[in-house]
Design an enzyme around this catalytic site. Structure first.
Site, PDB file in Angstrom:
ATOM      1  N   CYS A   1      -5.685   5.717  10.594  1.00  0.00           N
ATOM      2  CA  CYS A   1      -5.279   5.616  12.002  1.00  0.00           C
ATOM      3  C   CYS A   1      -4.437   6.789  12.475  1.00  0.00           C
ATOM      4  O   CYS A   1      -4.176   6.929  13.667  1.00  0.00           O
ATOM      5  CB  CYS A   1      -4.524   4.314  12.248  1.00  0.00           C
TER       6      CYS A   1
ATOM      7  N   CYS B   1      -0.834   6.737   7.315  1.00  0.00           N
ATOM      8  CA  CYS B   1      -2.193   6.228   7.100  1.00  0.00           C
ATOM      9  C   CYS B   1      -3.217   7.303   7.463  1.00  0.00           C
ATOM     10  O   CYS B   1      -3.143   7.911   8.529  1.00  0.00           O
ATOM     11  CB  CYS B   1      -2.395   4.986   7.968  1.00  0.00           C
TER      12      CYS B   1
ATOM     13  N   THR C   1       0.814  -1.219   0.000  1.00  0.00           N
ATOM     14  CA  THR C   1       0.000   0.000   0.000  1.00  0.00           C
ATOM     15  C   THR C   1       0.845   1.266   0.000  1.00  0.00           C
ATOM     16  O   THR C   1       0.344   2.342  -0.334  1.00  0.00           O
ATOM     17  CB  THR C   1      -0.930   0.036   1.225  1.00  0.00           C
TER      18      THR C   1
ATOM     19  N   ARG D   1      -7.262  -4.137   7.971  1.00  0.00           N
ATOM     20  CA  ARG D   1      -6.959  -5.565   7.973  1.00  0.00           C
ATOM     21  C   ARG D   1      -5.457  -5.790   8.160  1.00  0.00           C
ATOM     22  O   ARG D   1      -4.635  -5.095   7.572  1.00  0.00           O
ATOM     23  CB  ARG D   1      -7.412  -6.192   6.651  1.00  0.00           C
TER      24      ARG D   1
ATOM     25  N   ARG E   1       3.962   6.798   3.358  1.00  0.00           N
ATOM     26  CA  ARG E   1       3.157   7.926   3.825  1.00  0.00           C
ATOM     27  C   ARG E   1       2.261   7.487   4.970  1.00  0.00           C
ATOM     28  O   ARG E   1       1.913   6.316   5.097  1.00  0.00           O
ATOM     29  CB  ARG E   1       2.311   8.476   2.677  1.00  0.00           C
TER      30      ARG E   1
END
Length: 495
Positions: free
Chosen positions: A66, A63, A28, A39, A61
């Site tokens: 969160c 998130c 990601t 997940r 980078r």
């Protein structure tokens, strides 16, 4: 922690580890806090980093779900007394913003090139990248919590230009500053009033939080400089660019039991340093789960830990001031030390930003050195204090957050009137050293008697609670401060 211990923590989404390491996911291109609700990624796609700066440097980078920057910092910077830990304490205090990498390296006794190499090996990022991450974290806090103008936030966070601020926010968070601001709450209740420098910010911490630290500070508060209650503490302090004033309040009745910082006045260039020092003062980056788990295993402390989970170790907002307070407080009661310090503080200058009944500054070493007539007590102690004040004023005695325990001992022990107790107390409160045990402290001995009743076969220096003996000391001080129970008077005719 090894890879699999960390992986189990993220699989359990355990918030106790937030801020202690960061999880980067190759598929990601983002990094998260351990408790991220997304997940759990496959182990083969995960890389763990000690700092968010290392994740930035590796091309990840933050998130957006969160918000890994919105967590308490790692307690490792106090536990670790190596170059990396010492450097991080100074970076968080804004040394690079003020003095550059060369200034940071000089304080640590290394060349800039050596420091870059050491931090790169230990933390995965050099000092500039670590400072950049700290600026990004401060900027995020101000964006989501206040209504400050973007340009003011840029300079308050330590950026040299608005363009640098915009570029960093976009690179770290993949959002514009305005978009990042819209993810949080701000406005009149959480921002600056018109024409004022007042700011209101939330202070994140790892629960539980025992508010007894407010009482500790309140009973030592010096009128005109400090003011404290069982749930609040306020004071003036001197920062590199000017005087400041702040208040911290704890609301035990609210759902999340928030800690709120109100900055009454500060030069915006000092805001990052103020935030760092307030966090150190209240020990907000501590890991109470790890600390209480170790202390509760000692039968002498188990009941105290159960009664006051999440006890914090008070820090210091000014290392030189703390040394003066420690020297005045040697071998006298807290009340007597407070009286002597109140007399001494008549030498301090008026506050540049008075308010809320706080109108004076704690005197500088130079002011103390010139105020011998205000000192009371034994002649030898007075002379020792004046000697230390003059050494600090002339630059012969220099110590601070970036020291380790051996370096602090080498700086302080040669001073007349300074012994192991003083060094240990200063190490606890200035360095945040977690494993100090003040065996010769009268209150510690009284606390041991109050909790142990002489029946324990465990070690007298509480080595079983290492590396958290400083927190054991806090529990013993609290036990010593409690009034002794009054024996019941038997009724007439009863034995």
């Amino acid at each position: 922690m090894d890879f699999w211990q960390r992986y189990r923590a993220i699989d359990a989404r355990d918030p106790r580890f937030d801020g202690q390491f960061f999880t980067a996911v190759r598929t990601t291109g983002i990094y998260c806090r351990p408790s991220c609700p997304a997940r759990t990624p496959k182990p083969s796609n995960v890389t763990f980093y000690e700092t968010s700066a290392a994740a930035h440097e590796a091309g990840y980078r933050a998130c957006k779900r969160c918000l890994p920057e919105a967590v308490p910092g790692t307690p490792a910077w106090n536990v670790r007394q190596d170059i990396a830990g010492r450097a991080m304490r100074l970076i968080n205090d804004g040394v690079i913003n003020r003095d550059g990498v060369a200034g940071l390296a000089a304080r640590l006794g290394y060349s800039p090139r050596q420091l870059n190499r050491i931090l790169g090996q230990e933390l995965g990022a050099g000092p500039l990248a670590l400072a950049r991450a700290a600026r990004a974290q401060t900027a995020r806090t101000l964006l989501v919590s206040t209504g400050m103008k973007l340009a003011d936030i840029a300079f308050a966070a330590g950026f040299s230009s608005v363009r640098q601020f915009n570029d960093t926010i976009a690179e770290v968070f993949d959002m514009t500053p305005t978009a990042l601001r819209n993810t949080g709450r701000h406005g009149p209740a959480g921002g600056a009033a018109a024409g004022s420098t007042a700011l209101v910010l939330g202070l994140p911490y790892r629960p539980p939080f025992d508010p007894g630290i407010f009482t500790f500070l309140a009973v030592r508060a010096i009128p005109g400089i400090e003011e404290g209650t069982a749930t609040s503490y306020a004071r003036t302090l001197r920062l590199p660019h000017g005087d400041a004033r702040f208040r911290v309040e704890y609301d035990a009745e609210a759902r999340e039991r928030p800690l709120t910082l109100t900055v009454g006045a500060v030069d915006l260039r000092d805001l990052a340093a103020l935030l760092s020092r307030v966090r150190r003062l209240f020990d907000l980056d501590a890991d109470p789960g790890a600390i209480d788990g170790t202390l509760a295993a000692d039968p002498r402390l188990a009941a105290s830990v159960a009664a006051a989970p999440g006890m914090r170790m008070p820090g210091a907002v000014d290392p030189q001031e703390l040394l003066v307070r420690a020297m005045v407080g040697q071998q006298v009661t807290v009340a007597a030390a407070r009286t002597a310090l109140t007399q001494l503080c008549a030498a301090g200058s008026p506050a540049g930003a008075p308010g809320d009944g706080l109108d004076r500054m704690f005197p500088t070493p130079a002011e103390i050195a010139a105020a011998g007539h205000l000192l009371r007590g034994p002649r030898r102690r007075t002379e020792s204090l004046l000697h230390a004040a003059e050494a600090m004023a002339r630059g012969r005695l220099d110590f601070g957050y970036g020291d380790d325990l051996p370096g602090l001992s080498a700086a302080l022990l040669p001073l007349p009137g300074v012994g192991p107790w003083t060094v240990g107390y200063v190490a606890m409160r200035v360095l945040g050293a977690p494993d100090i045990f003040l065996a010769n402290d009268a209150a510690v001995r009284n606390g041991i008697r109050a909790l142990d009743n002489g029946g324990s076969v465990l070690s007298p220096d509480f080595r079983e609670t290492s590396p958290w003996r400083s927190y054991a000391t806090m529990h013993l001080w609290r036990a010593a401060a409690k009034p002794a129970p009054v024996p019941a008077v038997p009724a007439k005719g009863m034995p």
